[in-house]
Design an enzyme around this catalytic site. Sequence first.
Site, PDB file in Angstrom:
ATOM      1  CB  ILE A   1       0.840   6.432   2.239  1.00 31.13           C
ATOM      2  CG1 ILE A   1       0.144   7.788   2.285  1.00 31.13           C
ATOM      3  CG2 ILE A   1       2.026   6.405   3.208  1.00 31.13           C
ATOM      4  CD1 ILE A   1      -0.470   8.115   3.636  1.00 31.13           C
ATOM      5  CB  CYS A   2      -1.868   3.192  -1.383  1.00 28.21           C
ATOM      6  SG  CYS A   2      -3.302   2.849  -2.417  1.00 28.21           S
ATOM      7  CG  LEU A   3      -3.438   8.591   0.820  1.00 27.79           C
ATOM      8  CD1 LEU A   3      -3.133  10.066   1.018  1.00 27.79           C
ATOM      9  CD2 LEU A   3      -4.021   7.997   2.086  1.00 27.79           C
TER      10      LEU A   3
ATOM     11  CE  LYS B   1      -3.875  -2.328   2.030  1.00 26.38           C
ATOM     12  NZ  LYS B   1      -4.692  -2.532   3.181  1.00 26.38           N
TER      13      LYS B   1
END
Length: 164
Positions: free
Chosen positions: A114-116, A107
């Site tokens: 960071i994966c958002l 992620k």
Amino acid sequence: MDSEIKRTVAKIPLLSIKAGPRDGDKWIERLKEEYTALITYLENNKQADNDWFTIESNPLGTRWTGKCWYIYEFRKYEFDFEFDTPITYPDTSPEIAIPELENRTEKMYRGGKICLTVHFKPLWAKNTPHFGIAHALALGLAPWLASEIPNLVDNKMIRHNEDK
């Protein structure tokens, strides 16, 4: 939005000025709103004994750095985070990075971003220009830490400083 998100957002001032780093005086006014929202969010966190980050920016408000931490199993895990204000801000949300965690979780993108995309970016898009940096931290970084840090610790992808 679910009730937890609504409660979080209700405690952070919404922003009104739609301006980005290239918008001169309007950007300065937007930055004032950003700082007001961040200060309110930090004060609310301290009052609720939920202090979990520090943040500062360069004088132009285009580069932000800070420290964030997450308590898991009575141990504090602390990380440096950073992001640049996108040129198309506030239409585009910031991409928050925790460089020291790069390649430790799926992620995350190159550079430790960071994966958002799935949960936060659609929420941001619906709330432009009212969301700002405080919202990105509260609704993006905080849930990411809560989801990923326990997993990283349990899978021995990160260790507490005392164990190094």
